[in-house]
Design an enzyme around this catalytic site. Sequence first.
Site, mmCIF file in Angstrom:
data_model
loop_
_atom_site.group_PDB
_atom_site.id
_atom_site.type_symbol
_atom_site.label_atom_id
_atom_site.label_comp_id
_atom_site.label_asym_id
_atom_site.label_seq_id
_atom_site.Cartn_x
_atom_site.Cartn_y
_atom_site.Cartn_z
ATOM 1 N N ARG A 187 -3.801 22.211 -20.803
ATOM 2 C CA ARG A 187 -4.348 22.499 -19.354
ATOM 3 C C ARG A 187 -5.852 22.383 -19.174
ATOM 4 O O ARG A 187 -6.752 22.344 -18.221
ATOM 5 C CB ARG A 187 -3.704 23.915 -18.947
ATOM 6 C CG ARG A 187 -3.911 24.139 -17.483
ATOM 7 C CD ARG A 187 -2.916 25.263 -16.938
ATOM 8 N NE ARG A 187 -3.701 26.450 -17.339
ATOM 9 C CZ ARG A 187 -3.030 27.596 -18.135
ATOM 10 N NH1 ARG A 187 -2.016 27.264 -18.690
ATOM 11 N NH2 ARG A 187 -3.643 28.408 -18.333
ATOM 12 N N TYR A 240 -8.168 14.869 6.895
ATOM 13 C CA TYR A 240 -6.723 14.677 6.483
ATOM 14 C C TYR A 240 -5.959 15.878 6.838
ATOM 15 O O TYR A 240 -6.579 16.992 6.722
ATOM 16 C CB TYR A 240 -6.797 14.594 4.949
ATOM 17 C CG TYR A 240 -5.259 14.543 4.284
ATOM 18 C CD1 TYR A 240 -4.645 13.648 4.520
ATOM 19 C CD2 TYR A 240 -5.180 15.342 3.154
ATOM 20 C CE1 TYR A 240 -3.463 13.663 4.040
ATOM 21 C CE2 TYR A 240 -3.989 15.323 2.568
ATOM 22 C CZ TYR A 240 -3.239 14.341 3.007
ATOM 23 O OH TYR A 240 -1.941 14.266 2.355
ATOM 24 N N ASP A 313 -16.127 14.505 1.002
ATOM 25 C CA ASP A 313 -14.899 13.905 0.425
ATOM 26 C C ASP A 313 -15.198 12.596 0.756
ATOM 27 O O ASP A 313 -14.984 12.138 1.751
ATOM 28 C CB ASP A 313 -13.603 14.390 1.090
ATOM 29 C CG ASP A 313 -12.313 13.550 0.621
ATOM 30 O OD1 ASP A 313 -12.476 12.733 0.028
ATOM 31 O OD2 ASP A 313 -11.224 14.278 0.794
ATOM 32 N N LYS A 338 -6.252 6.781 -4.394
ATOM 33 C CA LYS A 338 -6.773 5.902 -3.539
ATOM 34 C C LYS A 338 -7.203 4.724 -4.254
ATOM 35 O O LYS A 338 -6.847 4.311 -5.294
ATOM 36 C CB LYS A 338 -7.182 6.258 -2.356
ATOM 37 C CG LYS A 338 -6.673 7.491 -1.749
ATOM 38 C CD LYS A 338 -5.258 7.469 -1.356
ATOM 39 C CE LYS A 338 -4.537 8.569 -0.493
ATOM 40 N NZ LYS A 338 -4.611 9.859 -0.896
#
Length: 522
Positions: A187, A240, A313, A338
């Site tokens: 992790r 978004y 962003d 993306k």
Amino acid sequence: MAVCTCPPRVFTSSQPGPRPRLAGRVDATAPFHGLSSLIFRFPPNFVRQLSTKARRNCSNIGVAQIVAASWSNNNSNSGIPAAPSATAVDAAATAAIPVDPAKLSAGGDEVVFENDVQLEALPDLKEASFLSSDGSLAIHAGERLGRGIVTDAITTPVVNTSAYFFKKTADLIDFKEKRAISFEYGRYGNPTTVVVEEKISALEGAESTMILASGMCASTVMLMALVPAGGHIVTTTDCYRKTRIFIETILPKMGITATIIDPADVKALESALNEHKVSLFFTESPTNPFLRCVDIKLVSELCHKKGALVCIDGTFATPLNQKALALGADLVVHSATKYIGGHNDVLAGCISGSLKLVSEIRTLHHILGGALNPNAAYLIIRGMKTLHLRVQQQNSTASRMAKILEAHPKVARVYYPGLPSHPEHQLAKRQMTGFGGVVSFEIDGDLMTTIKFVDALRIPYIAPSFGGCESIVDQPAIMSYWDLSQSERITYGIKDNLVRFSFGVEDFEDLKTDILQALETI
């Protein structure tokens, strides 16, 4: 190649116990740690002699792949010339101890290995003497006693591990007391994911980058790490929807409030900075789905004067079309799902900025989880190899199609920063080198007319993403806001006739023909 002649042994396809040992290449300068890079030597008719059952059993130890490869048999014994690539290896092996392939035979479900290479016969195996069974060897050979680090492979190895070991307790103590470095646990990091982080840092001009399991994971962890309980943030109207939901419904549970402004409303930003102790200004640029642009340089100057951080962003822009950090932002976030991944096959997110800020976010990330799988990291590495080629094609196709759509009588409006009609066109020209591969536009019609247009398209997929090689189309009213009433959707500017088209890397003429024929159906 080390080869040993041993008494014949018969192995049936279902026989338990030790499997046949193999001849293997051995580096004379290094200790032998396992049975890697081993080579079987069989006569040319071996595959035909093996029964289906025996062949299936052999495939479990990799025989099928080796048998399928070129043969390296002795010319005099087999009567078939050795493959040129195997000649040197074959010569070395036969020079050491001749192996007569003719003595190897098969019948029914039995395979007789008259030249069985036993593990005990291989050199430098004293280090593995504590492993007495094939089961233990299968688990630890080639790894537990040390493994070679791949340094000459062109591609980055995928390191699939959940934890990292320490050779002795003293090494663990050195790590805990910061005299040594280790990921310690999956992790907290992975060598494969580090490659992705370094690539993105290089593109963004960032001191540090952290890769996470998704774009939303990146945004939410960043907000929770940098905005204190009771703090205040500023964000924009166009964004978004899941980001807006998090800001409006989850952050208030931590006492965090928000001011929401138009992307171009600088006065509203100044008012918010004067009226509140703003911790962070967070916005997309370009925004989703109307591709509005924020003056990153200006808002960074205003926010920094008041001690507020700026996070952009840049998913719609990509690190190639826009350098938010160079324009003054403190952090830049991407949904690497993306353009960065670029193949519609992986989920990931990333945060880039100063080492101090990214480390602060990383600390919370290590607690919350959301670590990226190294296999996904490899897919992103692979995708980034063609990022510049894809983005260049997508920029070009979107720009040309935006102009065609704007001139079409069945299109009411087009939203694209590369068009002079876009409200932030001049700003986009200053802070972007390309305008991206997404074009949003409104059909001259209602919901059903727009549905008819979308369904008439043959190339793009109807899906909720963008930035990949395949073109994707959606109606935001249905894809993202269908749970709201029409009047509620309008409050966000989402009309029933709005279409968001993400251009892939297909041929421009094919896409143009497809869109124009779909428009002719309405």
